[in-house]
Design an enzyme around this catalytic site. Structure first.
Site, PDB file in Angstrom:
ATOM      1  N   ARG A  25      47.818 100.634 -11.341  1.00 51.50           N
ATOM      2  CA  ARG A  25      47.746  99.583 -12.353  1.00 51.50           C
ATOM      3  C   ARG A  25      48.907  98.616 -12.139  1.00 51.50           C
ATOM      4  O   ARG A  25      50.011  99.016 -11.737  1.00 51.50           O
ATOM      5  CB  ARG A  25      47.870 100.172 -13.765  1.00 51.50           C
ATOM      6  CG  ARG A  25      46.598 100.850 -14.266  1.00 51.50           C
ATOM      7  CD  ARG A  25      45.467  99.856 -14.522  1.00 51.50           C
ATOM      8  NE  ARG A  25      44.265 100.498 -15.036  1.00 51.50           N
ATOM      9  CZ  ARG A  25      43.228 100.892 -14.279  1.00 51.50           C
ATOM     10  NH1 ARG A  25      43.244 100.682 -12.972  1.00 51.50           N
ATOM     11  NH2 ARG A  25      42.174 101.435 -14.830  1.00 51.50           N
ATOM     12  N   HIS A  62      41.666  93.896  -7.228  1.00 50.45           N
ATOM     13  CA  HIS A  62      41.263  95.102  -7.991  1.00 50.45           C
ATOM     14  C   HIS A  62      39.867  95.572  -7.542  1.00 50.45           C
ATOM     15  O   HIS A  62      38.946  95.708  -8.355  1.00 50.45           O
ATOM     16  CB  HIS A  62      41.284  94.811  -9.500  1.00 50.45           C
ATOM     17  CG  HIS A  62      41.356  96.059 -10.338  1.00 50.45           C
ATOM     18  ND1 HIS A  62      42.029  96.138 -11.529  1.00 50.45           N
ATOM     19  CD2 HIS A  62      40.820  97.299 -10.155  1.00 50.45           C
ATOM     20  CE1 HIS A  62      41.902  97.354 -12.051  1.00 50.45           C
ATOM     21  NE2 HIS A  62      41.168  98.088 -11.231  1.00 50.45           N
TER      22      HIS A  62
HETATM   23  P1  NDP Z   1      44.322 111.871 -12.740  1.00 53.68           P
HETATM   24  O1  NDP Z   1      44.491 111.916 -14.215  1.00 53.68           O
HETATM   25  O2  NDP Z   1      43.354 112.806 -12.103  1.00 53.68           O
HETATM   26  O3  NDP Z   1      45.727 112.113 -12.026  1.00 53.68           O
HETATM   27  C1  NDP Z   1      46.912 111.600 -12.523  1.00 53.68           C
HETATM   28  C2  NDP Z   1      48.083 112.225 -11.777  1.00 53.68           C
HETATM   29  O4  NDP Z   1      49.288 111.566 -12.183  1.00 53.68           O
HETATM   30  C3  NDP Z   1      48.256 113.719 -12.081  1.00 53.68           C
HETATM   31  O5  NDP Z   1      48.616 114.397 -10.916  1.00 53.68           O
HETATM   32  C4  NDP Z   1      49.421 113.729 -13.071  1.00 53.68           C
HETATM   33  O6  NDP Z   1      50.205 114.914 -13.026  1.00 53.68           O
HETATM   34  C5  NDP Z   1      50.237 112.565 -12.566  1.00 53.68           C
HETATM   35  N1  NDP Z   1      51.117 112.047 -13.619  1.00 53.68           N
HETATM   36  C6  NDP Z   1      50.767 111.460 -14.798  1.00 53.68           C
HETATM   37  N2  NDP Z   1      51.869 111.143 -15.505  1.00 53.68           N
HETATM   38  C7  NDP Z   1      52.924 111.547 -14.766  1.00 53.68           C
HETATM   39  C8  NDP Z   1      54.332 111.493 -14.967  1.00 53.68           C
HETATM   40  N3  NDP Z   1      54.868 110.975 -16.079  1.00 53.68           N
HETATM   41  N4  NDP Z   1      55.123 111.999 -13.997  1.00 53.68           N
HETATM   42  C9  NDP Z   1      54.602 112.551 -12.883  1.00 53.68           C
HETATM   43  N5  NDP Z   1      53.265 112.619 -12.628  1.00 53.68           N
HETATM   44  C10 NDP Z   1      52.443 112.119 -13.560  1.00 53.68           C
HETATM   45  O7  NDP Z   1      43.959 110.353 -12.372  1.00 53.68           O
HETATM   46  P2  NDP Z   1      43.064 109.800 -11.162  1.00 53.68           P
HETATM   47  O8  NDP Z   1      43.578 110.365  -9.903  1.00 53.68           O
HETATM   48  O9  NDP Z   1      41.628 109.974 -11.471  1.00 53.68           O
HETATM   49  O10 NDP Z   1      43.355 108.223 -11.268  1.00 53.68           O
HETATM   50  C11 NDP Z   1      44.655 107.706 -11.096  1.00 53.68           C
HETATM   51  C12 NDP Z   1      44.695 106.234 -11.461  1.00 53.68           C
HETATM   52  O11 NDP Z   1      44.109 105.434 -10.440  1.00 53.68           O
HETATM   53  C13 NDP Z   1      43.913 105.813 -12.699  1.00 53.68           C
HETATM   54  O12 NDP Z   1      44.613 106.123 -13.888  1.00 53.68           O
HETATM   55  C14 NDP Z   1      43.758 104.319 -12.498  1.00 53.68           C
HETATM   56  O13 NDP Z   1      44.842 103.641 -13.107  1.00 53.68           O
HETATM   57  C15 NDP Z   1      43.814 104.150 -10.995  1.00 53.68           C
HETATM   58  N6  NDP Z   1      42.536 103.654 -10.458  1.00 53.68           N
HETATM   59  C16 NDP Z   1      42.503 102.409  -9.875  1.00 53.68           C
HETATM   60  C17 NDP Z   1      41.332 101.913  -9.340  1.00 53.68           C
HETATM   61  C18 NDP Z   1      41.297 100.612  -8.592  1.00 53.68           C
HETATM   62  O14 NDP Z   1      40.220 100.123  -8.271  1.00 53.68           O
HETATM   63  N7  NDP Z   1      42.427 100.026  -8.242  1.00 53.68           N
HETATM   64  C19 NDP Z   1      40.078 102.679  -9.413  1.00 53.68           C
HETATM   65  C20 NDP Z   1      40.233 104.003  -9.990  1.00 53.68           C
HETATM   66  C21 NDP Z   1      41.424 104.449 -10.524  1.00 53.68           C
HETATM   67  P3  NDP Z   1      49.627 116.347 -13.491  1.00 53.68           P
HETATM   68  O15 NDP Z   1      48.491 116.656 -12.551  1.00 53.68           O
HETATM   69  O16 NDP Z   1      50.758 117.271 -13.322  1.00 53.68           O
HETATM   70  O17 NDP Z   1      49.162 116.178 -14.908  1.00 53.68           O
HETATM   71  C1  OXD Z   2      39.378 102.466 -12.728  1.00 52.05           C
HETATM   72  C2  OXD Z   2      39.445 101.111 -12.154  1.00 52.05           C
HETATM   73  O1  OXD Z   2      40.279 102.857 -13.474  1.00 52.05           O
HETATM   74  O2  OXD Z   2      38.440 100.641 -11.581  1.00 52.05           O
HETATM   75  O3  OXD Z   2      38.393 103.182 -12.436  1.00 52.05           O
HETATM   76  O4  OXD Z   2      40.490 100.475 -12.207  1.00 52.05           O
END
Ligand code: NDP
Ligand code: OXD
Length: 312
Positions: free
Chosen positions: A227, A275
């Site tokens: 993001r 994006h």
């Molecule tokens: P998940 O919820 O599966 O994974 C999030 C990860 O971040 C977990 O490993 C979590 O740790 C870790 N995390 C969260 N907060 C912290 C913190 N404070 N400190 C350390 N680690 C942290 O999310 P996804 O993998 O499904 O998606 C990730 C992001 O990708 C989405 O939130 C979105 O913003 C972005 N995205 C962007 C897209 C684009 O087109 N550019 C498309 C799809 C997604 P733990 O496992 O220990 O809880």
């Molecule tokens: C998502 C994105 O969060 O597309 O899936 O950004």
């Protein structure tokens, strides 16, 4: 018949109507700001960035489904009705597209593609050895969740030295795990290429800042695909201009669409994409929502429910 309200910009909503009609003929689909709706009749909402204060106006709302994996756009509503479960989109195709984007930009950097583009533009036949073997190139992934883990596995299988940072310890074969704020500095010191795949939460907002960049090795490369709110754009430009960082690939921005006046567009060390790292596939997402509504209506538990306190 249950009613689902699509709370999306009108041109987006149009894209979802046919997939919902085809995959979920037993759901009544309404579109916010297009259809006359009775608020008490709305059972479910499908959305990405709803207007603040809207969701609390549906008294019988049973669940909210996010169009995307990231739910920051929904949870940023200070009046989000916290008792209503929020389900995020977890989808193999989406994760694979995200991993592809990351692999693409890792390889563009590792294989020095920009150098060869410049040589082509100058009609120069300029051969060069790769500076390091993949085993000597350390990749660090911030966020080892659904998408981060798949990305780590793909890069590991290409022989890169991969580590991930998450809140809790992970056990992924061949991927070093760093957990919690205390282990962040050690993780950063060993990350030649840093990929941000964190959710945007109060804890992670602005994490890609001057202090973090200073802890990366000289000439590190940054990929932000999570993001725009994770990145302090001025700090990135300063770290690139000082020569500490060698480049960045950015798919997400503080303001989207990226304003015409943004210096990111034309910075020689930055690649900008709009994006598009992954776009939720309408048929898959409509099926995902319809299946979960059917299960929920049968009394089963919802999966992939967000913890509003954690923010993801
Ligand atoms: P998940 O919820 O599966 O994974 C999030 C990860 O971040 C977990 O490993 C979590 O740790 C870790 N995390 C969260 N907060 C912290 C913190 N404070 N400190 C350390 N680690 C942290 O999310 P996804 O993998 O499904 O998606 C990730 C992001 O990708 C989405 O939130 C979105 O913003 C972005 N995205 C962007 C897209 C684009 O087109 N550019 C498309 C799809 C997604 P733990 O496992 O220990 O809880
Ligand atoms: C998502 C994105 O969060 O597309 O899936 O950004």
């Amino acid at each position: 018949m249950k009613t689902v309200l699509l709370v999306l910009p009108l041109d987006w909503a149009e894209v979802w109507l046919v997939p919902f009609a085809e995959t979920a003929p037993d759901l009544r689909i309404h579109v916010h700001e297009r259809d006359a709706i009775a608020h008490h009749e709305i059972d479910y909402v499908f959305t990405f960035r709803p207007p603040h204060g809207l969701l609390k106006t549906f008294p019988n709302l049973k669940a909210v489904f996010s169009l995307g994996a990231g739910v920051d756009g929904v949870l940023s509503d200070p009046e989000y009705p916290r008792h209503v479960p929020l389900v995020r989109f977890v989808d193999e195709t989406l994760s694979r597209e995200m991993a592809q984007y990351c692999v693409l930009h890792v390889l563009m950097h590792y294989r020095m593609q920009r150098t060869f583009d410049a040589a082509q533009a100058a009609r120069e036949w300029r051969q060069a050895l790769l500076p390091k073997r993949p085993q000597e190139t350390r990749i660090g992934i911030l966020g080892l969740g659904e998408i981060g883990t798949l990305t780590a596995e793909w890069l590991r299988d290409m022989d890169f030295a991969v580590a991930g940072w998450s809140r809790t310890r992970k056990h992924v074969r061949g991927v070093e795990s760093f957990a919690g704020a205390g282990e962040l500095p050690a993780f950063l010191h060993r990350s030649d290429i840093l990929i941000c795949l964190l959710p945007l939460t109060p804890d992670t907002r602005g994490i890609l800042n001057a202090k973090l960049f200073a802890q990366l090795p000289q000439d590190a490369f940054v990929i932000n695909v999570a993001r725009g709110g994770h990145l302090v754009e001025a700090d990135l430009i300063a770290a690139l201009d000082s020569g500490h960082l060698s480049g960045a690939a950015l798919d997400v921005f503080h303001t989207e669409p990226l304003p015409q006046a943004s210096p990111l567009w034309s910075h020689p060390k930055i690649t900008v994409t709009p994006h598009i790292a992954a776009i939720s596939e309408p048929c898959a997402a409509a099926r995902y929502v319809a299946e979960r509504i059917a299960r929920f209506e049968r009394g089963e538990k919802l999966d992939n429910v967000v913890d509003p306190a954690r923010g993801y």
